[in-house]
Design a protein around this motif. Structure first.
Motif, PDB file in Angstrom:
ATOM      1  N   ILE A 228       0.840  -1.197   0.000  1.00 60.92           N
ATOM      2  CA  ILE A 228       0.000   0.000   0.000  1.00 60.92           C
ATOM      3  C   ILE A 228       0.874   1.247   0.000  1.00 60.92           C
ATOM      4  O   ILE A 228       1.828   1.341   0.771  1.00 60.92           O
ATOM      5  CB  ILE A 228      -0.922   0.022   1.250  1.00 60.92           C
ATOM      6  N   GLU A 229       0.536   2.189  -0.873  1.00 56.93           N
ATOM      7  CA  GLU A 229       1.214   3.477  -0.856  1.00 56.93           C
ATOM      8  C   GLU A 229       0.344   4.470  -0.095  1.00 56.93           C
ATOM      9  O   GLU A 229      -0.836   4.619  -0.390  1.00 56.93           O
ATOM     10  CB  GLU A 229       1.423   3.993  -2.279  1.00 56.93           C
TER      11      GLU A 229
ATOM     12  N   GLU B  41       5.100   8.234  10.781  1.00 58.45           N
ATOM     13  CA  GLU B  41       5.169   6.779  10.881  1.00 58.45           C
ATOM     14  C   GLU B  41       4.119   6.207  11.833  1.00 58.45           C
ATOM     15  O   GLU B  41       3.464   5.216  11.525  1.00 58.45           O
ATOM     16  CB  GLU B  41       6.569   6.361  11.336  1.00 58.45           C
ATOM     17  N   ALA B  42       3.963   6.850  12.981  1.00 59.98           N
ATOM     18  CA  ALA B  42       3.021   6.343  13.981  1.00 59.98           C
ATOM     19  C   ALA B  42       1.593   6.395  13.450  1.00 59.98           C
ATOM     20  O   ALA B  42       0.806   5.459  13.627  1.00 59.98           O
ATOM     21  CB  ALA B  42       3.145   7.145  15.267  1.00 59.98           C
ATOM     22  N   LYS B  43       1.276   7.529  12.788  1.00 64.31           N
ATOM     23  CA  LYS B  43      -0.086   7.667  12.241  1.00 64.31           C
ATOM     24  C   LYS B  43      -0.334   6.655  11.136  1.00 64.31           C
ATOM     25  O   LYS B  43      -1.421   6.078  11.029  1.00 64.31           O
ATOM     26  CB  LYS B  43      -0.287   9.084  11.696  1.00 64.31           C
TER      27      LYS B  43
ATOM     28  N   LEU C 192      -2.912   1.732   9.185  1.00 69.30           N
ATOM     29  CA  LEU C 192      -2.766   0.403   8.598  1.00 69.30           C
ATOM     30  C   LEU C 192      -3.366  -0.669   9.500  1.00 69.30           C
ATOM     31  O   LEU C 192      -3.983  -1.627   9.039  1.00 69.30           O
ATOM     32  CB  LEU C 192      -1.285   0.103   8.348  1.00 69.30           C
ATOM     33  N   LYS C 193      -3.173  -0.471  10.810  1.00 77.63           N
ATOM     34  CA  LYS C 193      -3.737  -1.433  11.751  1.00 77.63           C
ATOM     35  C   LYS C 193      -5.260  -1.456  11.627  1.00 77.63           C
ATOM     36  O   LYS C 193      -5.878  -2.521  11.607  1.00 77.63           O
ATOM     37  CB  LYS C 193      -3.321  -1.045  13.177  1.00 77.63           C
ATOM     38  N   GLU C 194      -5.845  -0.252  11.506  1.00 78.07           N
ATOM     39  CA  GLU C 194      -7.295  -0.176  11.369  1.00 78.07           C
ATOM     40  C   GLU C 194      -7.742  -0.836  10.063  1.00 78.07           C
ATOM     41  O   GLU C 194      -8.770  -1.514  10.011  1.00 78.07           O
ATOM     42  CB  GLU C 194      -7.714   1.299  11.414  1.00 78.07           C
TER      43      GLU C 194
ATOM     44  N   PHE D 211     -10.843   5.642   4.497  1.00 80.59           N
ATOM     45  CA  PHE D 211      -9.399   5.839   4.636  1.00 80.59           C
ATOM     46  C   PHE D 211      -8.917   6.799   3.562  1.00 80.59           C
ATOM     47  O   PHE D 211      -9.201   6.612   2.380  1.00 80.59           O
ATOM     48  CB  PHE D 211      -8.657   4.501   4.527  1.00 80.59           C
ATOM     49  N   GLU D 212      -8.201   7.834   3.983  1.00 77.83           N
ATOM     50  CA  GLU D 212      -7.738   8.843   3.024  1.00 77.83           C
ATOM     51  C   GLU D 212      -6.244   8.693   2.755  1.00 77.83           C
ATOM     52  O   GLU D 212      -5.513   8.133   3.552  1.00 77.83           O
ATOM     53  CB  GLU D 212      -8.034  10.239   3.568  1.00 77.83           C
TER      54      GLU D 212
END
Lengths: 80, 80
Positions: free
Chosen positions: A44-45, A51-53, A58-60, B30-31
């Motif tokens: 995924i791009e 990084e944290a966000k 991605l986790k969601e 997701f944006e």
């Protein structure tokens, strides 16, 4: 930011696709092949640069769409 | 020795599955999601302990069975 998400069956969940690959490798003459498990790789791009966000998003995504968390586990890898 | 083999479509090959995931992520709100590509992850346990030999065997497995090298590329990762 680029991310790789690995979705694999949890340990203990039967993986017939992996078994089939293992058998096929045996039939082709490859020796010493133990367990084979097949999973999914999703690249995924993201426009997110934090990084944290990105990891949280991605986790969601994994929880909501990419993985069936009843039988699958996921692993997230970020590349800047 | 454990190995992870990543099989993905070559750049330029249309990936409808990845597109579908991208759209679904957009629909979920997701944006900032750019291109999404889906591939396969194959985890193989090998009894071979020599890294070079294991890599050579895995390469042959990819060429012969795991990847369709006309449209797919593969990447091998070894873990001791």
């Amino acid at each position: 930011m680029k991310a790789r998400v690995f979705v694999t069956l949890k340990n203990g969940v039967l993986d017939p696709q992996g078994k089939a690959i293992g058998h096929a490798l045996g039939n082709l003459g490859f020796e010493g092949v133990g367990s084979v498990r097949q999973g999914k790789l999703i690249e995924i791009e993201l426009s997110e640069t934090d990084e944290a966000k990105a990891k949280a998003a991605l986790k969601e995504m994994c929880e909501k769409l990419l993985a069936n968390t009843v039988i699958e586990k996921y692993d997230i890898e970020l590349k800047a």
